[in-house]
Design a protein around this motif. Structure first.
Motif, short mmCIF file in Angstrom:
data_model
loop_
_atom_site.label_atom_id
_atom_site.label_comp_id
_atom_site.label_asym_id
_atom_site.label_seq_id
_atom_site.Cartn_x
_atom_site.Cartn_y
_atom_site.Cartn_z
N PRO A 192 2.74 1.10 4.65
CA PRO A 192 1.93 0.27 3.73
C PRO A 192 0.71 -0.27 4.44
CG PRO A 192 4.25 -0.38 3.74
CD PRO A 192 4.07 0.55 4.90
N LEU A 193 -0.30 -0.64 3.61
CA LEU A 193 -1.51 -1.25 4.13
C LEU A 193 -1.21 -2.65 4.64
CD1 LEU A 193 -4.18 -0.16 1.49
CD2 LEU A 193 -4.06 0.58 3.86
N CYS B 24 -8.09 2.33 1.11
CA CYS B 24 -7.07 3.34 1.40
C CYS B 24 -7.72 4.72 1.34
CB CYS B 24 -5.93 3.24 0.39
SG CYS B 24 -4.61 4.45 0.66
N CYS B 25 -7.36 5.59 2.28
CA CYS B 25 -7.92 6.94 2.33
C CYS B 25 -6.85 8.01 2.20
CB CYS B 25 -8.71 7.14 3.63
SG CYS B 25 -7.72 7.09 5.13
N VAL B 26 -5.57 7.64 1.97
CA VAL B 26 -4.47 8.61 1.85
C VAL B 26 -3.82 8.42 0.50
CG1 VAL B 26 -2.29 9.42 2.82
CG2 VAL B 26 -4.10 8.61 4.35
N GLU B 27 -3.60 9.52 -0.19
CA GLU B 27 -2.96 9.48 -1.51
C GLU B 27 -1.83 10.50 -1.53
OE1 GLU B 27 -4.10 10.07 -6.24
OE2 GLU B 27 -5.62 10.32 -4.67
N MET B 28 -0.68 10.09 -2.02
CA MET B 28 0.49 10.96 -2.11
C MET B 28 0.43 11.71 -3.44
SD MET B 28 4.48 9.89 -1.76
CE MET B 28 5.80 11.08 -1.98
N ILE B 29 0.23 13.05 -3.36
CA ILE B 29 0.11 13.87 -4.56
C ILE B 29 1.49 14.23 -5.11
CG2 ILE B 29 -0.85 15.98 -5.52
CD1 ILE B 29 -2.92 13.92 -4.69
N SER B 30 2.38 14.68 -4.24
CA SER B 30 3.73 15.06 -4.64
C SER B 30 4.68 14.73 -3.50
CB SER B 30 3.79 16.55 -5.00
OG SER B 30 3.51 17.35 -3.87
N SER B 31 5.92 15.15 -3.65
CA SER B 31 6.93 14.87 -2.62
C SER B 31 6.70 15.67 -1.35
CB SER B 31 8.33 15.17 -3.16
OG SER B 31 8.43 16.54 -3.52
N SER B 32 5.77 16.62 -1.38
CA SER B 32 5.50 17.43 -0.17
C SER B 32 4.01 17.57 0.13
CB SER B 32 6.11 18.83 -0.33
OG SER B 32 5.52 19.50 -1.44
N THR B 33 3.14 16.87 -0.58
CA THR B 33 1.69 17.03 -0.41
C THR B 33 1.03 15.66 -0.42
OG1 THR B 33 1.80 19.12 -1.60
CG2 THR B 33 -0.38 18.18 -1.25
N ILE B 34 0.07 15.49 0.48
CA ILE B 34 -0.78 14.30 0.48
C ILE B 34 -2.23 14.74 0.46
CG2 ILE B 34 0.92 12.93 1.74
CD1 ILE B 34 -0.85 13.24 4.23
N GLN B 35 -3.10 13.83 0.08
CA GLN B 35 -4.53 14.12 -0.01
C GLN B 35 -5.31 13.05 0.72
OE1 GLN B 35 -6.09 15.24 -3.87
NE2 GLN B 35 -7.95 14.11 -3.52
N LEU B 36 -6.25 13.49 1.56
CA LEU B 36 -7.12 12.59 2.31
C LEU B 36 -8.51 12.64 1.68
CD1 LEU B 36 -4.82 12.72 4.47
CD2 LEU B 36 -6.62 12.60 6.20
N LYS C 270 7.36 3.15 -0.18
CA LYS C 270 8.58 2.48 -0.63
C LYS C 270 9.85 3.14 -0.07
CE LYS C 270 6.54 0.83 -4.96
NZ LYS C 270 6.67 0.80 -6.44
N THR C 271 9.69 4.08 0.81
CA THR C 271 10.86 4.76 1.39
C THR C 271 11.60 3.82 2.33
OG1 THR C 271 9.70 6.87 1.24
CG2 THR C 271 11.63 6.76 2.68
N THR C 272 12.91 3.76 2.19
CA THR C 272 13.73 2.93 3.08
C THR C 272 14.11 3.70 4.33
OG1 THR C 272 15.76 3.61 1.97
CG2 THR C 272 14.62 1.67 1.09
#
Length: 851
Positions: free
Chosen positions: A33-34, A41-53, A81-83
């Protein structure tokens, strides 16, 4: 020999087998988290296996004018939010199961400094990381099957040895008696509060596939790689307060199986999770951390926590471990917390911090280089040498990349915009690492012997329920009447069977009697227990009533406490409002007092300023009035003196005209010294018309061409200001000022060296002649550091042409008329002569560095 067509199926089979026996390095990504909500923020979670910068606003755009956006894929991406439990289930839990099944594993965290690598690996109280959860799962799985302490011990060559119970007991007593040897932590000791509540009981994990025919022992070691040197964090070196010695670095060696290990590293045998926590925390306190611009507790070294599991098979009876160390399987799991890459331009590191950052970046660069060479060799079919030996990190774990175990990497990402460029480099390295293939480790089964504990348990079950076998009946066919063997044999067998049956009957009776007695006892006990239960139920009913009454009382008290809390909140809010009003009034009062003080100080300052201005104005007007009075008196005296002089000259002219012969001009009466001094420079004139008496040319003595000495020639130094536009008249009666500084423009430098100032001014008179005025003044310094000039006198020099028509003498018979004309002209000259006047004081101030 096989033909090429026959070899093709063989190649395909080999390729398929190779594909089944290799796997790629598994790379996972975790986004922290920030730190603050307003950060970009410069990182975005696209899917469960892909991120976008996406680039932040401060960076340059690409050629199309839009910000560059890049996507990266991983095995799995864990959001903010991952534990810790979810992360452990997907990444570390399979590695623990492989460790129990004699397979090695390597797990390391990688990322920019401050991205959450240490938190992911270690965790915090209440949120245990991967390391404490791995230890907890391991001991939960093998807890009942652990060997006694010191039965399995490590040697100095990355192997293990087996001891019997007696030798283990002797060694335990020997080590307890030796104070210099570090003791193995005891499970009865109190757990460190830092790790007491890291893992809740609900989150405990356990592996069910544990071989019960083996005994297990766990050994842990903890090292750090600092400035490309390996140090043992568990080593108990003797402390010398007078001459403390720095910790000694360790070296890497290769065992007989070509596996790399740290020679002389301390390996502690632990029997529980608490002991392992204690050992880990002991080494964690020695780890090198420092405060930098980017992270308050930045890791300055790579830490490696090694869990080594030794599995030894039991003997046929299942009571003792086989005394053959070749039958012992040793597997290990390495948990590596890599130090974060950082730029010195951002951390502003100096001295030792700069050296540490350089070594950290160099080791990470070597790791990248090894990954690149491995990828190139696998994709292009080359056989380049991988530079494992360039860094201690890559040299220690080279066996894992050569196929000695599974390799997993967690890329930790900080999504803030300041880390964009470094995050992009980390993403590229992680994406490249996923393409590296590692050979799958081969299962190493235990040498085939009789099942140990399983065989012993089966024998014990057979002993508890023995099988009763009746002897077989012999053949009872009689073919001969004289046969005397068959019947006796049959009688013998039947008697034995009868004896066995009687024994069985007796045993059955005994068993039934025993069972009956047991049932009677059980019935009596059951009756007693029922009575006891009845009594307990009665007591329980009473307790329930008491509990219900207490619950009602608790509810009443809770309602009362809620009401009181509500009133307290109201009173607190009222108090806060009053306190806020009080603070605002106090602030307003202080503001008014400060404003009043400022106004009073302004008024006092204004009064002082006005008093000063009144005083200065009064003094100025007093001086001005005195100056005007003196000037008026002097002007009146000059006018009176001029009138007297004109009358005297008129009288002399009339007398001269009546006598008919020229006479010398009578001497003027002397004026008072003050008037003579002030009017003398004004009376001088270089033109003949300014003279009251015109002398005849016939009687005048010859005049020598010499310069007229000006009254300005004194002992003082003069500044002779002669503008470039003045004309040179080349007359005899010219003022000469010796040792004067001649300038065309006045300057501060020239004025600072002199005491007097004279300005030559030329203008055209009303009769067409050139008139030169010498304006003189005194030079004095001002308060501001400049030079000022106060004009005190004006001297007029006028040049007339002697050949003018009005100046020619008339001859012949008109002598009397010519004489009268000459007298009238001179009288008119006297009457119209205004060369004598007094100029008021003029002050010219020249500021600093200006002219």
């Amino acid at each position: 020999m096989l033909t090429e067509r026959q070899q093709e199926p063989v190649k395909w089979v080999k390729a398929a087998f190779r594909m089944c026996s290799i796997f790629c390095v598994q790379v996972y990504c975790r986004i922290r988290p920030l730190g603050a909500e307003f950060e970009e923020c410069c990182v975005e979670m696209i899917s469960s296996s892909t991120i976008q910068l996406h680039a932040p606003d401060g960076l340059k755009a690409n050629r199309n004018g839009e910000y560059k956006e890049t996507q990266y894929s991983f095995k799995k991406v864990f959001g903010i939010k991952t534990t810790q439990m979810e992360l452990f289930e997907d990444i570390a839990k399979p590695l623990i199961e492989d460790l129990i099944h004699c397979k090695n594993g390597l797990l390391f965290t990688y990322g920019v400094t401050g991205s959450g690598k240490t938190f992911t690996m270690t965790g915090s109280p209440g949120e245990g990381g991967l390391l404490p959860r791995c230890l907890d799962m391991l001991f939960n799985s093998i807890g009942p099957f652990q060997a006694k302490r010191f039965v399995i011990k490590t040697d100095d060559k990355n192997g293990v040895e087996i001891q019997n119970q007696v030798d283990a007991l002797l060694e335990r007593q020997k080590r307890d008696s030796q104070q210099s040897v570090p003791k193995t932590p005891s499970s009865r000791q109190k757990t460190d509060p830092e790790f007491a509540d890291m893992i809740s009981p609900e989150e405990a994990c356990k592996s069910e596939n544990v071989d019960e025919d083996c005994c297990y022992s766990v050994f842990v070691s903890y090292i750090e790689i600092y400035n490309n040197y390996i140090y043992d964090l568990l080593e108990d070196a003797p402390f010398d307060p007078i001459r403390p010695k720095p910790p000694q670095s360790k070296i890497l060696r290769e065992d007989q199986n070509h596996n790399m290990y740290v020679a002389g590293c301390t390996e502690v045998e632990v029997k529980s999770t608490e002991e392992a926590f204690e050992v880990f925390w002991k080494g964690q306190k020695k780890r090198r951390i420092a405060n930098t611009q980017l992270n308050r507790e930045s890791s300055r070294s790579h830490s490696v926590f090694i869990m080594k599991l030794a599995q030894a098979p039991l003997d046929a009876d299942g009571d003792h471990i086989l005394q053959d160390k070749n039958q012992v399987n040793v597997s290990q799991l390495c948990l590596v917390d890599l130090a974060g890459s950082e730029r010195t331009s951002r951390t502003r590191a100096e001295g030792s911090r700069l050296r540490e950052a350089g070594n950290i970046n160099q080791s990470l660069m070597t790791l990248r280089t090894c990954i690149e060479v491995l990828r190139e060799n696998q994709m292009c079919g080359t056989n380049k040498m991988v530079p494992y030996r360039d860094s201690k990190v890559t040299h220690l774990f080279k066996n894992y990349f050569d196929g000695e175990g599974k390799v997993r990497m967690i890329v930790c990402v900080n999504p803030k915009a300041d880390d964009y460029e470094e995050t992009m480099l980390v993403m590229r390295f992680a994406e490249m690492t996923q393409e590296v293939e590692v050979a799958r480790p081969v299962d190493r089964p235990i040498c085939g012997l009789a099942a140990g504990r399983r065989h012993r348990n089966q024998a014990f079950r057979d002993e508890l329920s023995p099988g009763i076998v009746f002897p077989a009946l012999p053949p009872c066919e009689l073919v001969d009447p004289a046969d005397d063997q068959t019947l006796p044999r049959l009688i013998e067998v039947l008697e034995r069977r009868h004896c066995i049956r009687q024994k069985m009957t007796e045993q059955l009776n005994r068993t039934s009697n025993t069972l009956k007695s047991m049932l009677q006892q059980f019935d009596s006990q059951l009756t007693a227990k029922e009575n006891y239960l009845h009594d307990q139920r009665g007591k329980l009913g009473e307790k329930d009533k008491i509990i219900s009454n207490q619950k009602m009382e608790i509810e009443r008290l809770e309602k009362k406490s809620k009401m009181l809390e509500y009133k307290i909140d109201i009173l607190q809010k009222t108090t806060n409002i009053y306190e806020e009003d009080k603070r605002s009034l106090q602030h307003e009062l202080e503001t008014q007092e400060q404003r009043l003080q400022r106004e009073l100080s302004e008024r006092r300052r204004m009064e002082q300023r006005m008093q000063g201005m009144v005083t200065d104005t009064r003094l100025k007007w007093e001086k001005e009035c005195e100056r005007r009075v003196n000037a008026k008196q002097l002007e009146m005296q000059n006018k009176l003196w001029v009138k007297d002089e004109k009358l005297k000259q008129l009288k002399a002219i009339v007398t001269e005209s009546s006598s008919g012969c020229p006479t010398e001009r009578p001497e003027k009466p002397e004026r008072p010294s003050r008037e003579r001094d002030r009017t003398a420079p004004q009376k001088r004139s270089a033109s003949p018309s300014a003279l009251p008496v015109r002398l005849p040319f016939c009687t005048a003595p010859p005049v020598h061409p010499r310069h007229r000495r000006s009254q300005s020639a004194g002992g003082e130094k003069w500044v002779d200001h002669k503008p470039s536009s003045n004309l040179d008249l080349d007359t005899v009666m010219q003022p000469i000022i010796p040792n004067a500084i001649k300038v065309s423009t006045p300057s501060e430098k020239a004025l600072s060296k002199c005491h007097k100032y004279v300005l030559r001014h030329q203008e055209l008179a009303s009769d067409g002649e050139i008139e030169t005025k010498l304006i003189k003044g005194d030079v004095f310094k001002t308060r501001g550091g400049g030079q000022a000039v106060q004009f005190t006198d004006i001297e007029t020099l006028k040049q007339e042409c002697p050949t003018a028509p009005s100046r020619k003498r008339r001859s012949g018979s008109g002598g009397g008329a010519a004489q009268m004309d000459d007298i009238e002209n001179r009288v008119s000259c006297l009457v119209k002569d205004d060369s004598l006047y007094m100029m008021s004081f003029i002050c010219l101030k020249l500021p600093n560095k200006q002219t």
